[in-house]
Design a protein around this motif. Structure first.
Motif, PDB file in Angstrom:
ATOM      1  N   GLU A  46       0.801  -1.059  -0.006  1.00 10.54           N
ATOM      2  CA  GLU A  46      -0.004   0.077  -0.014  1.00 10.54           C
ATOM      3  C   GLU A  46       0.689   1.242  -0.063  1.00 10.54           C
ATOM      4  O   GLU A  46       0.632   2.455  -0.590  1.00 10.54           O
ATOM      5  N   GLU A  47       1.976   1.241   0.678  1.00  4.31           N
ATOM      6  CA  GLU A  47       2.987   2.509   0.606  1.00  4.31           C
ATOM      7  C   GLU A  47       3.494   2.748  -0.588  1.00  4.31           C
ATOM      8  O   GLU A  47       3.335   3.872  -1.088  1.00  4.31           O
ATOM      9  N   LEU A  48       3.890   1.832  -1.262  1.00  2.75           N
ATOM     10  CA  LEU A  48       4.218   1.877  -2.834  1.00  2.75           C
ATOM     11  C   LEU A  48       3.119   2.203  -3.774  1.00  2.75           C
ATOM     12  O   LEU A  48       3.208   3.141  -4.677  1.00  2.75           O
ATOM     13  N   VAL A  49       1.748   1.977  -3.443  1.00  2.96           N
ATOM     14  CA  VAL A  49       0.547   2.157  -4.349  1.00  2.96           C
ATOM     15  C   VAL A  49       0.754   3.743  -4.049  1.00  2.96           C
ATOM     16  O   VAL A  49       0.273   4.350  -5.066  1.00  2.96           O
ATOM     17  N   GLU A  50       0.602   4.037  -2.908  1.00  2.17           N
ATOM     18  CA  GLU A  50       0.354   5.591  -2.604  1.00  2.17           C
ATOM     19  C   GLU A  50       1.362   6.374  -3.340  1.00  2.17           C
ATOM     20  O   GLU A  50       1.160   7.629  -3.767  1.00  2.17           O
ATOM     21  N   THR A  51       2.832   6.132  -3.432  1.00  2.00           N
ATOM     22  CA  THR A  51       3.734   6.725  -3.980  1.00  2.00           C
ATOM     23  C   THR A  51       3.461   6.853  -5.404  1.00  2.00           C
ATOM     24  O   THR A  51       3.465   7.988  -6.177  1.00  2.00           O
ATOM     25  N   CYS A  52       3.217   5.654  -5.966  1.00  2.00           N
ATOM     26  CA  CYS A  52       2.785   5.824  -7.394  1.00  2.00           C
ATOM     27  C   CYS A  52       1.648   6.662  -7.788  1.00  2.00           C
ATOM     28  O   CYS A  52       1.576   7.083  -8.581  1.00  2.00           O
ATOM     29  N   LYS A  53       0.665   6.668  -7.075  1.00  2.00           N
ATOM     30  CA  LYS A  53      -0.495   7.501  -7.110  1.00  2.00           C
ATOM     31  C   LYS A  53      -0.234   9.093  -6.906  1.00  2.00           C
ATOM     32  O   LYS A  53      -0.598  10.002  -7.889  1.00  2.00           O
ATOM     33  N   GLY A  54       0.931   9.344  -6.179  1.00  2.00           N
ATOM     34  CA  GLY A  54       1.487  10.757  -6.397  1.00  2.00           C
ATOM     35  C   GLY A  54       2.270  10.985  -7.513  1.00  2.00           C
ATOM     36  O   GLY A  54       2.056  11.857  -8.343  1.00  2.00           O
ATOM     37  N   TYR A  55       2.959   9.875  -8.201  1.00  2.00           N
ATOM     38  CA  TYR A  55       3.421  10.004  -9.380  1.00  2.00           C
ATOM     39  C   TYR A  55       2.428  10.263 -10.545  1.00  2.00           C
ATOM     40  O   TYR A  55       2.592  11.313 -11.376  1.00  2.00           O
ATOM     41  N   ALA A  56       1.408   9.520 -10.472  1.00  2.00           N
ATOM     42  CA  ALA A  56       0.302   9.752 -11.256  1.00  2.00           C
ATOM     43  C   ALA A  56      -0.384  10.760 -11.529  1.00  2.00           C
ATOM     44  O   ALA A  56      -0.902  11.253 -12.684  1.00  2.00           O
ATOM     45  N   LYS A  57      -0.546  11.675 -10.315  1.00  2.00           N
ATOM     46  CA  LYS A  57      -1.356  13.033 -10.320  1.00  2.00           C
ATOM     47  C   LYS A  57      -0.486  13.832 -11.196  1.00  2.00           C
ATOM     48  O   LYS A  57      -0.715  14.768 -11.904  1.00  2.00           O
ATOM     49  N   GLU A  58       0.885  13.740 -11.417  1.00  2.00           N
ATOM     50  CA  GLU A  58       1.940  14.701 -12.074  1.00  2.00           C
ATOM     51  C   GLU A  58       1.689  14.496 -13.436  1.00  2.00           C
ATOM     52  O   GLU A  58       2.008  15.058 -14.347  1.00  2.00           O
ATOM     53  N   THR A  59       1.637  13.061 -13.902  1.00  2.00           N
ATOM     54  CA  THR A  59       1.636  12.467 -15.281  1.00  2.00           C
ATOM     55  C   THR A  59       0.239  12.277 -15.970  1.00  2.00           C
ATOM     56  O   THR A  59       0.062  12.002 -17.302  1.00  2.00           O
ATOM     57  N   GLY A  60      -0.748  11.904 -15.139  1.00  2.00           N
ATOM     58  CA  GLY A  60      -2.187  11.541 -15.828  1.00  2.00           C
ATOM     59  C   GLY A  60      -2.434  10.260 -15.771  1.00  2.00           C
ATOM     60  O   GLY A  60      -3.455   9.861 -16.216  1.00  2.00           O
ATOM     61  N   ALA A  61      -1.422   9.387 -15.228  1.00  2.00           N
ATOM     62  CA  ALA A  61      -1.550   8.105 -15.014  1.00  2.00           C
ATOM     63  C   ALA A  61      -2.799   7.723 -14.132  1.00  2.00           C
ATOM     64  O   ALA A  61      -3.278   8.560 -13.286  1.00  2.00           O
ATOM     65  N   THR A  62      -2.966   6.478 -14.057  1.00  2.00           N
ATOM     66  CA  THR A  62      -4.076   5.834 -13.070  1.00  2.00           C
ATOM     67  C   THR A  62      -3.343   4.669 -12.588  1.00  2.00           C
ATOM     68  O   THR A  62      -2.804   3.929 -13.087  1.00  2.00           O
ATOM     69  N   ILE A  63      -3.818   4.189 -11.380  1.00  2.00           N
ATOM     70  CA  ILE A  63      -3.363   2.988 -10.818  1.00  2.00           C
ATOM     71  C   ILE A  63      -4.469   2.407 -10.135  1.00  2.00           C
ATOM     72  O   ILE A  63      -5.280   3.015  -9.409  1.00  2.00           O
ATOM     73  N   THR A  64      -4.869   1.268 -10.583  1.00  2.00           N
ATOM     74  CA  THR A  64      -5.973   0.467 -10.241  1.00  2.00           C
ATOM     75  C   THR A  64      -5.588  -0.711  -9.552  1.00  2.00           C
ATOM     76  O   THR A  64      -4.836  -1.480 -10.219  1.00  2.00           O
ATOM     77  N   LEU A  65      -6.270  -1.197  -8.529  1.00  2.00           N
ATOM     78  CA  LEU A  65      -5.892  -2.642  -8.048  1.00  2.00           C
ATOM     79  C   LEU A  65      -7.242  -3.288  -7.925  1.00  2.00           C
ATOM     80  O   LEU A  65      -8.333  -2.729  -7.522  1.00  2.00           O
ATOM     81  N   THR A  66      -7.366  -4.435  -8.681  1.00  2.00           N
ATOM     82  CA  THR A  66      -8.857  -5.137  -8.817  1.00  2.00           C
ATOM     83  C   THR A  66      -8.773  -6.621  -8.571  1.00  2.00           C
ATOM     84  O   THR A  66      -7.877  -7.065  -9.293  1.00  2.00           O
ATOM     85  N   GLU A  67      -9.882  -7.402  -8.243  1.00  3.99           N
ATOM     86  CA  GLU A  67      -9.884  -8.738  -8.433  1.00  3.99           C
ATOM     87  C   GLU A  67     -10.663  -9.149  -9.653  1.00  3.99           C
ATOM     88  O   GLU A  67     -10.692 -10.307  -9.725  1.00  3.99           O
ATOM     89  N   ASP A  68     -11.413  -8.006 -10.253  1.00  2.38           N
ATOM     90  CA  ASP A  68     -12.384  -8.391 -11.087  1.00  2.38           C
ATOM     91  C   ASP A  68     -11.699  -8.567 -12.688  1.00  2.38           C
ATOM     92  O   ASP A  68     -11.306  -7.414 -13.045  1.00  2.38           O
TER      93      ASP A  68
END
Length: 169
Positions: A46-68
């Motif tokens: 989760e800590e790495l996910v949050e770090t990546c979400k921070g990067y994503a805010k700057e670049t327009g990326a999205t981070i999704t975790l799903t079981e579906d």
């Protein structure tokens, strides 16, 4: 593709370690859409996910975790996976992980269900995609497990770029 920004990359399987983590970081920094599609037990830290979400805010990326699987792979440009268990791990780990990750095997149906007939398949290799290896045969015969993380039909398809990927490490 000619570009990376906006590309949707789906990582199937155990996303807790090097491949899942590295791809999530790269996608976040490059403005790509990263999806870890797996059981919750195999989501990235989760800590790495949050770090990546921070990067994503700057670049327009999205981070999704799903079981579906259906929603996770819909409109994917790339589906990527890796072996589910490393050599040398005890049988108990193999059994538990294979059983839990089996729904996330990359299949011909999954590739078709993306809705993108140009969706690429990637794998860092080596791969269990048939029963020609002694490990795959042994696990099937001894433990009754199908350890293949990808169907041979996908691995050998025209959408598979596994050998180009390996060549360009």
């Amino acid at each position: 593709f000619g570009h990376l920004k906006g590309i949707k990359l789906v990582y199937m399987g155990d996303a807790r370690y090097n491949m899942g983590n590295s791809l999530m970081i790269a996608c976040a920094k490059l403005g790509m859409h990263f999806v870890a599609c797996t059981s919750k037990n195999y989501f990235p830290n989760e800590e790495l996910v949050e770090t990546c979400k921070g990067y994503a805010k700057e670049t327009g990326a999205t981070i999704t975790l799903t079981e579906d699987i259906e929603s996770g792979t819909k409109d994917a440009d790339v589906i990527c996976t890796d072996v589910w268990v490393s050599m040398g791990e005890p049988d108990e780990v193999w059994e538990e992980r294979i059983k839990e990750l089996s729904p996330y095997k990359v299949t011909t149906k999954m590739m078709k269900d993306t809705g993108n007939d140009k969706c690429l398949f990637m794998h860092c290799l080596p791969s269990y995609h048939d029963f020609e290896t002694s490990v795959a045969k042994d696990m099937r015969d001894r433990l009754g497990l199908d350890i293949r993380e990808v169907e041979d039909e996908v691995f050998r398809s025209e959408n598979s770029v596994v050998f180009d990927e390996a060549e360009n490490r």
